[in-house]
Design a protein around this motif. Sequence first.
Motif, PDB file in Angstrom:
ATOM      1  N   THR A 265       0.850  -1.187   0.000  1.00 52.00           N
ATOM      2  CA  THR A 265       0.000   0.000   0.000  1.00 52.00           C
ATOM      3  C   THR A 265       0.885   1.235   0.000  1.00 52.00           C
ATOM      4  N   GLY A 266       0.863   1.953  -1.114  1.00 46.53           N
ATOM      5  CA  GLY A 266       1.616   3.196  -1.223  1.00 46.53           C
ATOM      6  C   GLY A 266       0.676   4.380  -1.195  1.00 46.53           C
ATOM      7  N   PHE A 267       1.154   5.510  -1.621  1.00 47.81           N
ATOM      8  CA  PHE A 267       0.336   6.715  -1.669  1.00 47.81           C
ATOM      9  C   PHE A 267      -0.578   6.648  -2.891  1.00 47.81           C
ATOM     10  N   GLN A 268      -1.884   6.561  -2.643  1.00 53.20           N
ATOM     11  CA  GLN A 268      -2.899   6.506  -3.693  1.00 53.20           C
ATOM     12  C   GLN A 268      -2.649   5.394  -4.708  1.00 53.20           C
ATOM     13  N   ALA A 269      -2.063   4.297  -4.256  1.00 54.15           N
ATOM     14  CA  ALA A 269      -1.861   3.131  -5.110  1.00 54.15           C
ATOM     15  C   ALA A 269      -1.608   1.917  -4.219  1.00 54.15           C
ATOM     16  N   TRP A 270      -2.182   0.768  -4.586  1.00 56.59           N
ATOM     17  CA  TRP A 270      -1.999  -0.426  -3.773  1.00 56.59           C
ATOM     18  C   TRP A 270      -2.138  -1.670  -4.640  1.00 56.59           C
ATOM     19  N   THR A 271      -1.577  -2.774  -4.143  1.00 57.68           N
ATOM     20  CA  THR A 271      -1.687  -4.038  -4.869  1.00 57.68           C
ATOM     21  C   THR A 271      -1.692  -5.197  -3.886  1.00 57.68           C
ATOM     22  N   ARG A 272      -2.393  -6.263  -4.261  1.00 57.28           N
ATOM     23  CA  ARG A 272      -2.446  -7.499  -3.461  1.00 57.28           C
ATOM     24  C   ARG A 272      -2.273  -8.704  -4.369  1.00 57.28           C
ATOM     25  N   HIS A 273      -1.550  -9.696  -3.865  1.00 64.42           N
ATOM     26  CA  HIS A 273      -1.294 -10.920  -4.604  1.00 64.42           C
ATOM     27  C   HIS A 273      -2.131 -12.045  -3.987  1.00 64.42           C
ATOM     28  N   TYR A 274      -3.168 -12.456  -4.691  1.00 68.79           N
ATOM     29  CA  TYR A 274      -4.073 -13.501  -4.217  1.00 68.79           C
ATOM     30  C   TYR A 274      -3.625 -14.847  -4.786  1.00 68.79           C
ATOM     31  N   VAL A 275      -3.301 -15.779  -3.890  1.00 65.51           N
ATOM     32  CA  VAL A 275      -2.843 -17.106  -4.291  1.00 65.51           C
ATOM     33  C   VAL A 275      -3.847 -18.133  -3.785  1.00 65.51           C
ATOM     34  N   VAL A 276      -4.216 -19.072  -4.631  1.00 68.44           N
ATOM     35  CA  VAL A 276      -5.164 -20.123  -4.251  1.00 68.44           C
ATOM     36  C   VAL A 276      -4.597 -20.900  -3.065  1.00 68.44           C
ATOM     37  N   LYS A 277      -5.442 -21.155  -2.064  1.00 68.66           N
ATOM     38  CA  LYS A 277      -4.972 -21.765  -0.817  1.00 68.66           C
ATOM     39  C   LYS A 277      -4.216 -23.071  -1.044  1.00 68.66           C
ATOM     40  N   GLU A 278      -4.750 -23.914  -1.928  1.00 66.19           N
ATOM     41  CA  GLU A 278      -4.128 -25.217  -2.162  1.00 66.19           C
ATOM     42  C   GLU A 278      -2.754 -25.096  -2.817  1.00 66.19           C
ATOM     43  N   GLU A 279      -2.502 -23.958  -3.483  1.00 60.01           N
ATOM     44  CA  GLU A 279      -1.243 -23.774  -4.209  1.00 60.01           C
ATOM     45  C   GLU A 279      -0.242 -22.916  -3.437  1.00 60.01           C
ATOM     46  N   SER A 280      -0.652 -22.363  -2.319  1.00 64.10           N
ATOM     47  CA  SER A 280       0.197 -21.418  -1.608  1.00 64.10           C
ATOM     48  C   SER A 280       1.308 -22.128  -0.848  1.00 64.10           C
ATOM     49  N   ASN A 281       2.443 -21.458  -0.775  1.00 64.47           N
ATOM     50  CA  ASN A 281       3.581 -21.990  -0.017  1.00 64.47           C
ATOM     51  C   ASN A 281       3.778 -21.143   1.232  1.00 64.47           C
ATOM     52  N   ILE A 282       2.810 -21.251   2.161  1.00 63.38           N
ATOM     53  CA  ILE A 282       2.887 -20.401   3.345  1.00 63.38           C
ATOM     54  C   ILE A 282       3.688 -21.054   4.468  1.00 63.38           C
ATOM     55  N   LYS A 283       3.910 -22.353   4.355  1.00 70.38           N
ATOM     56  CA  LYS A 283       4.622 -23.065   5.413  1.00 70.38           C
ATOM     57  C   LYS A 283       6.116 -23.070   5.124  1.00 70.38           C
ATOM     58  N   VAL A 284       6.907 -22.614   6.111  1.00 68.22           N
ATOM     59  CA  VAL A 284       8.359 -22.546   5.953  1.00 68.22           C
ATOM     60  C   VAL A 284       9.008 -23.326   7.084  1.00 68.22           C
ATOM     61  N   GLU A 285       9.828 -24.327   6.722  1.00 68.03           N
ATOM     62  CA  GLU A 285      10.535 -25.144   7.720  1.00 68.03           C
ATOM     63  C   GLU A 285      11.987 -24.682   7.820  1.00 68.03           C
ATOM     64  N   PHE A 286      12.448 -24.530   9.067  1.00 69.28           N
ATOM     65  CA  PHE A 286      13.835 -24.127   9.299  1.00 69.28           C
ATOM     66  C   PHE A 286      14.568 -25.253  10.028  1.00 69.28           C
ATOM     67  N   THR A 287      15.854 -25.420   9.694  1.00 70.02           N
ATOM     68  CA  THR A 287      16.674 -26.327  10.494  1.00 70.02           C
ATOM     69  C   THR A 287      17.076 -25.573  11.765  1.00 70.02           C
ATOM     70  N   GLN A 288      17.542 -26.303  12.769  1.00 76.49           N
ATOM     71  CA  GLN A 288      17.943 -25.664  14.009  1.00 76.49           C
ATOM     72  C   GLN A 288      19.104 -24.693  13.774  1.00 76.49           C
ATOM     73  N   ALA A 289      20.001 -25.053  12.859  1.00 76.07           N
ATOM     74  CA  ALA A 289      21.150 -24.189  12.560  1.00 76.07           C
ATOM     75  C   ALA A 289      20.680 -22.902  11.876  1.00 76.07           C
ATOM     76  N   GLU A 290      19.733 -23.036  10.922  1.00 74.24           N
ATOM     77  CA  GLU A 290      19.202 -21.857  10.230  1.00 74.24           C
ATOM     78  C   GLU A 290      18.499 -20.921  11.204  1.00 74.24           C
TER      79      GLU A 290
END
Length: 623
Positions: free
Chosen positions: A478-503
């Motif tokens: 959301t900027g000044f008088q302009a905005w954008t959103r990226h809609y991704v289908v739930k089944e296709e989304s990569n919202i889960k991120v796994e980290f190793t203990q070192a990372e």
Amino acid sequence: MKKMIMRYKLIKSFVVNYKLILILILATILRFYNLDFQSPWLDEIHSLNESNPNISIFDLYERIKMGEQLPPLYFYILYFIFKLFGYSIAVARGFSALLGVITVYSCFLLTKELINKRTALVAALFMCVNYYMIFYSQEARPYMLFTLFMLFSYYRMVLFIKSHSTKNAVWYGVAACFMIHSHFVGFFTLFAQFVALILYFILKEGVNRKQLLKGGTIAAVVLLILYIPAFDALISLSDIKSFWIRPLAEDGLTLIYTSFFGKSEIIIVFNLIFYFGFVYWLFEQGKSNIKKTGEKLAEHWVSIILILWISLTLLIPLIRTYTSVPMILGRYLIAILPAIIIILAIGVTRIKNNFLSATLVALYSIFTLVFIIIIEDYYVSVKKAQFRESTSYIMERNSKNHKVVTSLPVYLPYFFQKENKNYDIINSDLNVFIEDQAQKKRPIKAFWYFDGHNRKYNPKKETIEFLKKNYIIQDSYTGFQAWTRHYVVKEESNIKVEFTQAELTQLLSMSQIKSYVEKFNFEQNHLSVKGWAIFKNVNSKNTEIRLMLFNNQTGYLIETTDKIRSDVTAFLKLDYNADYSGFETNMDLDYIPKGNYLLGIWLKNDVENINGLFLYKEEIKIQ
């Protein structure tokens, strides 16, 4: 010897005109500084589209006719400038800035012919520092071209009044024609000039009426001949029965007048003082019976020209606004601003005490510059819709080339094509697009939605419910008088991120992160967060901020809206840019697995090759 003579003449010219040269240097700095800081906004994108150098010269006129309700001269000139210097907003604004500097000089020439050199220098200085003139000298639109030709036409008209020669008549006809070629408001100003000439013809004693009539006829013929190429555009304009301009509000003219001076109250007060000086000058004219020579225009004719310039240029569109089609717009009334500035210059230079007069001129100019540069933050604060920033955000994150849906489809290709991005752009409102998906007229696929220019995110209830059911917002800006959103289908989304203990250990040990959560509210699986985060001593422009819900070594990315936070840079008194440090979210988290989480603020900067994670202490329990 010749070189010495030329050098002497140059030095003498500088000594004689050093004040004017300094004013023009200041005008150049004020108009060219940070010229490319603001994003091109809606109207400027029209200029870029209509003057696109990649189209054929034969198709140019039709494109201008379809996209504009203005004469084509400016767009033809810009078309060839793009051909020569490159196709960019900086080049387009550079042309306007150059015109703005020449306009200051033209104001000097006109005022010198009307009054004297001292008043002309003051008028040029006032024009130089005027907020409105600076703003539109940095705008890729025809207003500076129009203002320049308007001043030039008045200059040539005054010369023609003084000497009714054929040469002056031809020059006046040419200048007046270029004025009406630049903007349709020029017709109203031309009418004001015509009335002034008629009054001069009828009322001026000792004038050679035959020569004046002959010269006026020559000027009119020249004007008509040169205007023939634009007759088609004039007919199209006259056929307009409705216009996008809103009806004039009760205080509309007052708001327009104050906007001429940046709405600065102290400048308006100065103006009132100078107007009193001008009124005093008018009364002094009435008492004076001194006859003027042909070398100097009689002062009462100067006042008549200026008053007709303002009143008739304003009166005609005002009448049409109330009887037919709204035509009053601040930037259109730039036509009367030079006359107002000349009146102010006359007023302050009529003060008999030269020291007081010079002091007032200096204070006026200093206060104006302080207001523009410091109070208004003109050169560093965002004032135009951020189409460039929003489209850049899309290009940086649209690796899968998802389609872009927008209600403003003609304004995006300029940005995408410059980066060789050929996204599928769909012309649709968000509600209509989602309604088509709900009715299975369109497939449910990932997409970007862009909007702006006073169009806020305000979808219908049905649209929100459909989006919540089928999509997650993966990216948001959301900027000044302009905005954008990226809609991704739930089944296709990569919202889960796994980290190793070192990372995870490495991310959490990043001590360079400085973050502050200003707002945190969580209830009934709805989260509202607002704050900022930066890497210390790193320009924030290339830093990506992602919010996530964190549990052990697993994170779930949630909608993150990037926010411009120039206040952070100022508040922390940083010597590096932290303007791009803001983040915000306001969403339901029902799609996140049940459990206890912490809010994670994940920062990545690929330019500096650094990564970091900050965990906020408040627990979030998804039920």
